[in-house]
Design a protein around this motif. Sequence first.
Motif, mmCIF file in Angstrom:
data_model
loop_
_atom_site.group_PDB
_atom_site.id
_atom_site.type_symbol
_atom_site.label_atom_id
_atom_site.label_comp_id
_atom_site.label_asym_id
_atom_site.label_seq_id
_atom_site.Cartn_x
_atom_site.Cartn_y
_atom_site.Cartn_z
ATOM 1 N N ALA A 66 0.701 -0.864 0.273
ATOM 2 C CA ALA A 66 -0.176 0.109 -0.614
ATOM 3 C C ALA A 66 1.226 0.816 0.231
ATOM 4 O O ALA A 66 0.439 2.080 -0.664
ATOM 5 N N ALA A 67 1.646 0.942 0.719
ATOM 6 C CA ALA A 67 3.091 2.360 0.742
ATOM 7 C C ALA A 67 3.124 2.313 -0.495
ATOM 8 O O ALA A 67 3.420 3.848 -1.043
ATOM 9 N N GLN A 100 -7.435 7.216 -0.761
ATOM 10 C CA GLN A 100 -6.588 6.102 0.508
ATOM 11 C C GLN A 100 -7.536 5.097 -0.670
ATOM 12 O O GLN A 100 -8.951 4.864 -1.188
ATOM 13 N N ALA A 101 -6.813 3.967 -1.151
ATOM 14 C CA ALA A 101 -7.054 2.632 -2.140
ATOM 15 C C ALA A 101 -7.152 1.308 -1.209
ATOM 16 O O ALA A 101 -7.832 0.151 -1.823
ATOM 17 N N SER A 102 -7.229 1.808 0.671
ATOM 18 C CA SER A 102 -6.980 0.009 1.262
ATOM 19 C C SER A 102 -7.426 -0.415 2.620
ATOM 20 O O SER A 102 -6.691 1.611 2.749
ATOM 21 N N ALA A 103 -7.296 -0.586 3.691
ATOM 22 C CA ALA A 103 -7.397 -0.428 4.916
ATOM 23 C C ALA A 103 -5.266 -0.757 5.163
ATOM 24 O O ALA A 103 -5.542 0.363 6.327
ATOM 25 N N ASP A 130 -3.783 1.276 4.089
ATOM 26 C CA ASP A 130 -2.738 2.649 3.094
ATOM 27 C C ASP A 130 -2.671 3.492 4.655
ATOM 28 O O ASP A 130 -3.955 4.337 4.861
ATOM 29 N N VAL A 131 -2.368 3.649 5.359
ATOM 30 C CA VAL A 131 -1.878 4.502 6.571
ATOM 31 C C VAL A 131 -1.893 6.007 6.178
ATOM 32 O O VAL A 131 -1.658 6.524 5.316
#
Length: 584
Positions: A68-69, A264-267, A269-270
């Motif tokens: 995700a990062a 934000q694209a996913s859970a 994705d901080v």
Amino acid sequence: MAIEIEPVIQKSQRPERIDIGDGLLMRWSTIKDANNIADCLANAFKWIPIGAPVPEDDYPGPNEWVKAAAKRLMRGNSAVMTEFDYAVVENTLAKEGENPIVACICLQGVPGFYGEKVQMQYGKPEAVSSHPDFRNKGLIRRLFTELIHPASDARGDVIQIIPGIPHFYRQFGYEYAIGLRSTRNIDDVTTKIPANPFKDDPTAPPTTAPGGWEPFTLRAPTLDDIPYLCKLSTREAQKSQAQVGLGYNEHYWRYTIHDLPQTQASAFDVSRRTCIIVDSKTGKDCGLVMGGAAPRSGLYIFTLEDGYEYREALYPVLRQFLAMDDQPSAWAVKQAAEKKKEEEEEEVKDKEDEETKKEDDATKKDDHKDKEDPKKKENQTDATTETPKSAPAPPKPMRLVLDPDHPVTKLLESKSTLDDHKHVRLYTRIPSYANFILKVAPSLEHRLAHSCLAGITATYQFDFYRKVVGCAGKGLKVEFKDGKIISATDDWVPPSPEQLMLATRDRKALAKAEGRPDNKNPTVFTAQFAPLTFTRLLVGDLSLDEMIYFYSETSVEGGDDAKLMLNVLFPKHREQFQCDLFWW
């Protein structure tokens, strides 16, 4: 001091394409590489507990936090890089279904400061990885030396920093030099914060907040608040004593409060939680609090306007700030909205089907009722089952990433413990000491002007014994006139004893020929440092005495003023690097 560095934005793919044999091609990325870069990183980091611990009894899959990062950095809206800032090695012989990206490093540009007078950009290589089948082939070395470092140097970065594998980056010209700010940990912050004394107070003003009235409340910032956020996140506003560090600017705040939540694209994705503190009595904005959200809660900024007391605002702010952990994230809200939309669309479709198939629907409704109420069909009662008791809430740790003397740090000192990793240092590369000295000259001159050496005229010569990877030369010469730095060069070569003696003879002969005493000797100081170790003195990691103690090669010649001048220019900093690693 406001951090107003304009980022150097790469708006198109760089042209370098380097064939390194065996079907491998070094180049810079485009948006089309995002998924492959993310997969390369996620697989390389699957055994490393970034984001979540690695299960001891399971074979981990690709690290979703890292994936995700990587995608976040490649989206094109990051505050420190674009989709064109990844240096990659592409396997042009990859078979169908294989990931063609086998090694990668991104290059970030992060705003920061040096001393009280200098704003600058730190080059920051990050997210380094290579496929296990392509390791030990020198790919990372070539990416650093042929793409990353030349690009960083060309855009004007006079310093690069990177955390990472112990000892590994030394081979690319980095030295452990910048010590990270010490942090403190609270094992379970919810048990250390007193309850709201106004919760059941009948005299407190009415409120709809679940926790009751608080003298300070929090609100989410908007794009219109960015100037206010910049004002309250300067080094001075944060009460930071750090002389070197990273900073916050308009681009950072726009990204963290708006662009990131929007994309934000996913859970995994901080994000960062940023709130403006409001005086409940007057409704006036009076502060800023920013930190990491659960599961990695941290407090990075806590700033109040003049006239407000930290001891009065601390607990009201923390109670509300931490309560936000129980609220859904931007990603969860987005997912819920999409699910609701799908359900509404499905409901509309069902109604349309009803109108066209009334008879079938009537039959389906009867069947559905029987299925829907099996207890009644079997003459069973609607007994309410007992709700099982919920497990106790797990401890909620929090990390304080504030100046050691910040009022909040002091107020929570007895409730926290010092981080065990207080001696962590960042790898630091200063490719040209001369360029660095010229860049930070305003801060160095400021230190001289406020010392007993104000107005000094002298030449300082530094001998680094030999030229090595990561250093522009084997020596450095800096000239000062009336307390100002007028030149600095990496081309200086230490003279031999013979050359020094002959130069002295020539100077004396010239004085004799001119019929004057030899009293116009220029003030020349000299110092010797082992290769790359001078970096530690420049960034305030070690004092000069410590350098002399730890490194036998270190020496200073030229009398008391020679040593005093280095102590004035490069004092050891009690408060170390102000570093926010959110950039990756």
